[in-house]
Design a protein around this motif. Structure first.
Motif, short mmCIF file in Angstrom:
data_model
loop_
_atom_site.label_atom_id
_atom_site.label_comp_id
_atom_site.label_asym_id
_atom_site.label_seq_id
_atom_site.Cartn_x
_atom_site.Cartn_y
_atom_site.Cartn_z
N LEU A 283 -7.37 -14.90 -16.96
CA LEU A 283 -6.08 -14.26 -16.71
C LEU A 283 -5.65 -13.42 -17.92
N GLY A 284 -5.83 -13.97 -19.11
CA GLY A 284 -5.49 -13.22 -20.32
C GLY A 284 -6.36 -11.99 -20.49
N ALA A 285 -7.64 -12.11 -20.19
CA ALA A 285 -8.54 -10.96 -20.29
C ALA A 285 -8.16 -9.86 -19.29
N ALA A 286 -7.75 -10.27 -18.10
CA ALA A 286 -7.30 -9.28 -17.11
C ALA A 286 -6.09 -8.51 -17.62
N MET A 287 -5.20 -9.20 -18.32
CA MET A 287 -4.05 -8.52 -18.90
C MET A 287 -4.48 -7.53 -19.96
N VAL A 288 -5.46 -7.90 -20.79
CA VAL A 288 -5.95 -7.01 -21.85
C VAL A 288 -6.54 -5.75 -21.27
#
Length: 362
Positions: A283-288
């Motif tokens: 999820l954090g990588a998708a935000m990045v």
């Protein structure tokens, strides 16, 4: 001792209750379902969208390595972006100039990342806390400067590029983008499985003691410095591995890809997604990956970068207030609350006993 301290600790290891078989856990089946759904994605969306999802998978490996360091061992590193870039340069340069195959190039990135982690970790683990963050942020700030300083070796502003795709499709039925996505997905799944096994229940209890108190952990037989150094080296190796995969997806590495803000962004992604959740890393990588694209679609030009940074700050602030454990932790907490409510309702219902009819005597 050659065996890891965590496996031989009498307090932490022997007192651990038996672990249920993974096939009996709901989380195992949810993970299988998620992988199955992700495996069908290449046949439903365009190659450009698959390219972005491949970037998400590569960045997720880097965020997961930071989750291991921050969420499970309590060490704050602001230099993970530099290690991510070191892995990318190591893989690209060995593949481009030494003509190594992809597998050996990825292995070279892992080894270089482990060495870097050992060199940094030896003094950093002893300092710990705020000093550890200062040391790693200095490394993150110096990394792009060194890339420009040794431009004859690193390619300088032009960086290093590949003349052919790193993950070419082996069959005509799949495009290069489809095959690349499947490869990155497989590498991400393997990384998460490795990390999940690494921080198993016995290890997690030892790490909980370390996060709570170094004195308490030492009193329970945990070699704190050794365990932290082991995790720091493993985290660095995995960050370099993710950086190598990311470089292969892009087909190039340039110094502009690894500024100090990138390391901070990875830390924000870890916190927002959930620093103690592997799904949170995705999820954090998708935000990045997608937040800057969204910002550029709203405000085109150079101003989009400032909008993306502002959005990162806002998301981080909201997450810290609303969901301190990140998105994944918030979802898990809501799910647990719903289950407790349903259980309480079932227990509060009055028991219904079957009515027995007795025949009256005549």
């Amino acid at each position: 001792m050659s065996a890891p301290v965590l496996d031989s600790n009498p307090v932490v290891s022997k007192s651990a209750p038996p672990i249920r078989a993974s096939h009996r856990r709901m989380g195992f089946w949810l993970a299988i379902a998620a992988i199955a759904v992700a495996g069908t994605v290449p046949f439903l969306i365009s190659d450009y969208d698959l390219f972005n999802l491949s970037r998400v998978g590569a960045v997720a490996i880097g965020v997961a390595s930071l989750n291991l360091l921050t969420g499970f061992s309590g060490q704050v590193s602001l230099g993970q972006g530099a290690t991510f870039g070191i892995g990318g340069y190591a893989a690209m340069m060995t593949m481009r100039f030494l003509e190594w195959p992809v597998g050996l190039a990825l292995l070279a990135a892992v080894i270089v990342g482990a060495v870097v982690g050992l060199v940094i970790g030896l003094p950093a683990v002893r300092m710990g806390g705020f000093n550890l963050g200062l040391l790693t942020i200095v490394i993150a700030a110096l990394f792009p400067v060194l890339l420009y300083r040794f431009s004859d070796f690193t390619g300088g502003q032009a960086g290093v590029t590949l003349v052919a795709p790193a993950f070419p499709s082996p069959t005509e039925s799949l495009t290069d983008a489809q095959w690349q996505y499947l490869v990155v997905l497989g590498l991400l799944v393997l990384t998460i499985v490795f990390l999940d096994r690494l921080v198993g229940r016995r290890t997690a209890r030892a790490l909980a003691l370390i996060r709570a108190s170094r004195i308490l952990a030492a009193a329970n037989g945990v070699d704190v410095e050794r365990v932290k150094l082991q995790l720091f080296v493993i985290s660095s190796a995995l960050a370099a591995f993710g950086g190598a995969v990311f470089a292969f997806v892009l087909g190039l590495v340039v110094p502009e890809s690894y500024p100090l803000i990138f390391s901070i962004t990875l830390l924000v992604a870890s916190v927002v997604g959930g620093s103690r959740s592997w799904i949170g890393a995705v999820l954090g990588a998708a935000m990045v990956v997608f937040l800057p694209s969204f910002a550029s679609s709203v405000i085109p030009g150079e101003s989009s970068a400032y909008l993306a940074q502002l959005a990162f700050a806002v998301v981080l602030g909201v997450c810290v207030i609303v969901a301190p454990d990140g998105i994944a932790g918030g979802v898990r907490r809501v799910n647990a609350s719903i289950r407790r409510t349903l259980r309480a309702r079932r227990q509060s219902r009055p028991a219904i006993h079957p009515t027995t009819h007795r025949e009256e005597p005549r």
